[in-house]
Scaffold this active site. Structure first.
Site, short mmCIF file in Angstrom:
data_model
loop_
_atom_site.label_atom_id
_atom_site.label_comp_id
_atom_site.label_asym_id
_atom_site.label_seq_id
_atom_site.Cartn_x
_atom_site.Cartn_y
_atom_site.Cartn_z
N ASP A 198 0.82 -1.22 0.00
CA ASP A 198 0.00 0.00 0.00
C ASP A 198 0.85 1.27 0.00
OD1 ASP A 198 -2.59 1.34 0.28
OD2 ASP A 198 -1.94 1.84 2.30
N SER B 180 -5.90 7.60 -0.60
CA SER B 180 -6.34 6.33 -1.18
C SER B 180 -7.81 6.08 -0.88
CB SER B 180 -5.50 5.19 -0.62
OG SER B 180 -4.15 5.36 -0.97
N GLN C 165 -5.02 0.42 -7.30
CA GLN C 165 -5.54 1.38 -6.32
C GLN C 165 -6.11 2.61 -7.04
OE1 GLN C 165 -3.07 3.72 -3.14
NE2 GLN C 165 -3.68 1.76 -2.22
#
Length: 303
Positions: free
Chosen positions: A211, A235, A285
């Site tokens: 991430d 995000s 993402q």
């Protein structure tokens, strides 16, 4: 957790994976490490939610996860992970995890487990031709050596401790210039993972690391890719596919690119390779990518 200058302190493996039983299919996790805008680092939520799901599945490794960040998670409040068992079969298991703080959902994750079996094997992905990690300076080293040429946000956000060890390929291309193509590569590892024997815990650690620094590549053609007084990167979701078992104390190359940004959203995808060029995992993402109005504040690239 943040240094006095706002940079992220490196969380221990025990802290990343630390979820404790709190009832039937319910777990409590700590939230000490935060991102540069003061919220719980998204990778911590992904890793702990996946670890909570792992605790409810016998033996099978995780093969994929899809998650959404619903609201900012606060470091000062414990996080409750509520696991729902969606399927248990001979070869597959599926789980849904809801992360809750003070009764409010802040994150949700769906994941799949699969028992390994004989099958077809191929790899069409090719690792970029980059220098080995030993020949690349750490991110902090580069920033500190070029402080006189960098803006305040870059120095504040990247000169201190980070959640993992990072060595960025050609950092001058986006620290000192503006990329025409939204692509960036970096080596990363979690040295503390050497003490972890459980392969499924290693997968959770990869989820944590996957991430970091993924969303920001979508900003590279438009400005310096970190949160600042002019830019907000946050995000919205995170997806990860595991292709092979991993050891996160070893170096991985995360090759990231952004095919599209539009309507205030940036889309990114990544490929995670080991040093031998094997594709270990794939990522995707979407982020909020917003130019801030004068007087607004943001303090660091969130991912």
């Amino acid at each position: 957790m943040a240094d006095a200058d706002g940079s992220m302190m490196r969380a221990s493996v025990e802290e990343i994976l630390g979820v404790e039983p709190a009832g039937a299919d319910c777990f409590i996790g700590g939230a000490r490490d935060v991102n540069h805008i003061g919220h719980v680092f998204g990778g911590r939520l992904v890793a702990q939610a996946l670890m909570s799901a792992v605790r409810t599945v016998e033996a099978m490794p995780p093969t994929s996860l899809h998650s959404y960040f619903l609201a900012p998670a606060l470091a000062s409040v414990p996080i409750e992970y509520r696991v729902t068992r969606l399927r248990d079969s001979r070869r597959f298991a599926n789980r849904q995890v809801l992360a809750v703080q003070d009764g409010q959902p802040v994150f949700t994750l769906a994941c799949q487990f699969h028992a390994p079996e004989d099958g077809f094997i191929h790899q069409a992905a090719t690792m970029p031709d980059v220098p080995p990690p030993e020949d690349v300076p750490t991110l902090q080293q580069f920033v500190r050596e070029h402080e006189d040429r960098l803006n305040f946000a870059a120095i504040r956000n990247f000169s201190g401790a980070l959640p993992m060890e990072m060595r960025v390929i050609a950092p001058e291309a986006y620290f000192l210039d503006r990329l025409e193509r939204p692509v960036r590569d970096f080596w990363f590892r979690l040295p503390g993972a050497a003490a972890v024997d459980d392969p499924r815990a290693q997968a959770c650690l990869l989820a944590y690391g996957s991430d970091y620094w993924l969303a920001g590549v979508s900003a590279t053609p438009h400005g310096f890719p970190t949160n600042s007084a002019e830019l907000l990167i946050s995000s919205l979701d995170h997806a990860l596919w595991f292709h092979r078992p991993v050891r996160c104390d070893q170096w991985f190359l995360h090759h990231t690119e952004s095919p599209s940004a539009t309507d205030g959203l940036g889309f990114t995808r990544g490929q995670i390779f080991d040093r031998d060029g094997r594709l270990m995992a794939s990522t995707a993402q979407e982020c909020l990518l917003r130019r801030l109005r004068p007087g607004s504040q943001a303090s660091g690239e969130t991912k």
